[in-house]
Design an enzyme around this catalytic site. Structure first.
Site, PDB file in Angstrom:
ATOM      1  N   HIS A 131       0.846  -1.194   0.000  1.00  0.00           N
ATOM      2  CA  HIS A 131       0.000   0.000   0.000  1.00  0.00           C
ATOM      3  C   HIS A 131       0.880   1.241   0.000  1.00  0.00           C
ATOM      4  O   HIS A 131       1.885   1.297   0.708  1.00  0.00           O
ATOM      5  CB  HIS A 131      -0.892   0.023   1.248  1.00  0.00           C
TER       6      HIS A 131
ATOM      7  N   ASP B 153     -15.700   1.543   6.762  1.00  0.00           N
ATOM      8  CA  ASP B 153     -14.687   2.562   6.441  1.00  0.00           C
ATOM      9  C   ASP B 153     -15.182   3.466   5.317  1.00  0.00           C
ATOM     10  O   ASP B 153     -14.967   4.685   5.359  1.00  0.00           O
ATOM     11  CB  ASP B 153     -13.358   1.911   6.050  1.00  0.00           C
TER      12      ASP B 153
ATOM     13  N   ARG C 255     -15.906  11.727   7.187  1.00  0.00           N
ATOM     14  CA  ARG C 255     -14.726  12.489   7.646  1.00  0.00           C
ATOM     15  C   ARG C 255     -14.336  13.537   6.619  1.00  0.00           C
ATOM     16  O   ARG C 255     -13.909  14.642   6.966  1.00  0.00           O
ATOM     17  CB  ARG C 255     -13.554  11.527   7.895  1.00  0.00           C
TER      18      ARG C 255
ATOM     19  N   SER D 211      -8.275   3.365   8.897  1.00  0.00           N
ATOM     20  CA  SER D 211      -8.956   3.353   7.604  1.00  0.00           C
ATOM     21  C   SER D 211      -8.149   2.534   6.584  1.00  0.00           C
ATOM     22  O   SER D 211      -8.668   1.629   5.928  1.00  0.00           O
ATOM     23  CB  SER D 211      -9.123   4.804   7.129  1.00  0.00           C
TER      24      SER D 211
ATOM     25  N   LYS E  88      -8.873  -1.896   5.234  1.00  0.00           N
ATOM     26  CA  LYS E  88      -8.994  -2.402   3.865  1.00  0.00           C
ATOM     27  C   LYS E  88      -7.915  -3.440   3.580  1.00  0.00           C
ATOM     28  O   LYS E  88      -8.159  -4.443   2.916  1.00  0.00           O
ATOM     29  CB  LYS E  88      -8.910  -1.234   2.870  1.00  0.00           C
TER      30      LYS E  88
END
Ligand code: URA
Length: 435
Positions: free
Chosen positions: A82, A161, A168, A183, A187
């Site tokens: 990520h 999320d 948010r 968050s 995932k």
């Protein structure tokens, strides 16, 4: 339980118990807790923070709010990566096939671009025919047959999320390290990989502006992943200038292809090696960094990473002619205009955020989720930090839909380059590894 009590507890600096956090997320996902209550709680978290146990509970509660992928019937170990996002960041396009080429099973879900940084899904979709919306069955088959898949997030991945992040976004509660960490990691945990490397970027062209914030985010995400039983490490990498040379969807695919064929820019190649070496070591394929790097280099040199990329493109419906030949079938902008240096000087700084926003304005990114994008447009840098440029030498090339678009953004692009009369060293690419 009552949402109002949990909001008050966090407002007053208390730590919510595991039961309270799971109740809050379940009730919010089910629509029992209202948006205004969740927004008040999120603001309390922004102001009061959460400890690592609370943050892990929040992550797990959000991950378990939808499908939790389990790939262990396909492969004993799967890997994922990520990036927190940065301008010109096409690392996944290179790293995923490279990792697959050394025998790792790569199961990656990616996002679209939003704001000033691009997204892997948009980049891949510039390959004609390439499908990023896969069913769970197709996702699993790709991992099983080719050891590699890069797709968009499935619809039921961490729905809590999705709902909370949208809230948010409009309540000024994105900027909280525990909320961001939970968050992102919700995932990643739901997507099923056993080993996860996080590329946490800092600097002008990144979501996290300072090294200190990036370090805190990295430490938080690594701790969450490890508490959840995954093998996780993070690399802190610089976005003080764009990564590589291309910015824009098809331009970044071209650069990734060149890199997989052995002609990549040094910073992109090095970042892929560093991240890849983390994955190789996390998965236990090499005992140390040197051994891991040697494996990766061989896969690149022997063309195996490129083969994996082609197999992925074919499996996901992409047109192989568009990537194999002279890439004539990849989208190409009709107008290419050089931006020239006004005087002699050393490139002292490049403001990545300005360049990213300029690419958006050319049509290459989106401000709102529903905007459509032009995959062909973007920028190709000709000079990076530390380079000496002569008067009139190109700083970059603008790839635009028309000459007026290119002319409109040119002054801002020029302002994004700072030239100095004294030599400047390029900023270090990798700051540290958090494990
Ligand atoms: N990206 C995410 O997925 N979540 C955040 O909270 C911020 C950035």
């Amino acid at each position: 339980m009552r949402a109002v009590d949990l909001i008050a507890k966090k407002r007053d600096g208390g730590a919510l118990s595991s039961d309270e956090i799971f109740w809050l997320i379940d009730a919010y996902t089910a629509g029992v807790v209202a948006d205004y209550q969740m927004a008040a709680w999120a603001m309390a978290v922004v102001l009061r923070g959460m400890d690592v146990r609370e943050t892990t509970d929040l992550t797990l509660a959000m991950a378990r709010s939808g499908d939790m992928l389990d790939l262990h019937d396909i492969a004993p170990i799967t890997v994922d990566k990520h990036s927190t996002g940065g301008v010109g960041d096409k690392t996944t396009l290179v790293l995923a096939p490279l990792a697959a080429a050394v025998g790792l099973r790569v199961a990656k879900m990616s996002g679209r671009g939003l704001g000033f940084s691009g997204g892997t899904v948009d980049k891949l979709e510039s390959i004609p025919g390439f499908r990023t919306t896969l069913s769970t069955a197709e996702f699993r088959t790709a991992v099983e047959r080719h050891g590699l898949v890069v797709a968009g997030q499935t619809a039921d991945l961490a729905p809590a999320d999705k709902k909370l992040y949208a809230l948010r976004d409009v309540t000024a509660t994105v900027e909280s390290i525990p909320l961001i960490a939970a968050s992102v990691m919700s995932k990643k945990l739901a997507a099923g990989a056993d080993c996860i490397v996080l590329d946490v970027k800092y600097g002008q062209g990144a979501f996290m502006r300072t090294l200190d914030d990036a370090r805190q985010l990295a430490q938080s995400m690594v701790a969450i992943g490890q508490r959840a039983g995954r093998r996780v490490s993070a690399v802190l990498s610089s976005m003080e200038q764009p990564l590589g040379l291309g910015i824009g969807n098809a331009l970044e695919v071209r650069e990734a292809i060149a890199t997989l064929r052995g002609n990549g820019p040094p910073d992109l190649v090095e970042l892929c090696r560093v991240l890849g070496a983390q994955l190789v070591q996390l998965a236990g394929l090499a005992a140390d960094e040197a051994g891991a790097r040697a494996l990766l280099q061989r896969a690149l040199d022997e063309g195996k990473a490129w083969e994996r990329f082609c197999a992925m493109v074919a499996f996901q419906g992409g047109d192989l002619h568009a990537i194999e030949g002279a890439d004539a079938l990849l989208p190409t902008a009709p107008v290419v205009v050089p931006l020239r240096a006004p005087q002699r000087g050393y490139v002292a700084a490049i403001d990545g955020q300005s360049l990213g926003l300029a690419v958006n304005e050319l049509g290459g990114g989106r401000e709102r989720k529903e905007d459509t994008i032009d995959p062909a447009v973007g920028l190709v840098l000709a000079a990076k930090v530390g380079d000496l440029v002569e008067p009139d030498a190109p700083l970059l090339a603008i790839h635009a839909a028309n000459a007026a678009d290119a002319a409109r953004i040119a002054p801002r692009l020029l302002a994004a380059y700072r030239l100095s009369t004294t030599p400047t060293a390029a900023p270090p690419l990798i700051e540290e590894i958090v494990a």
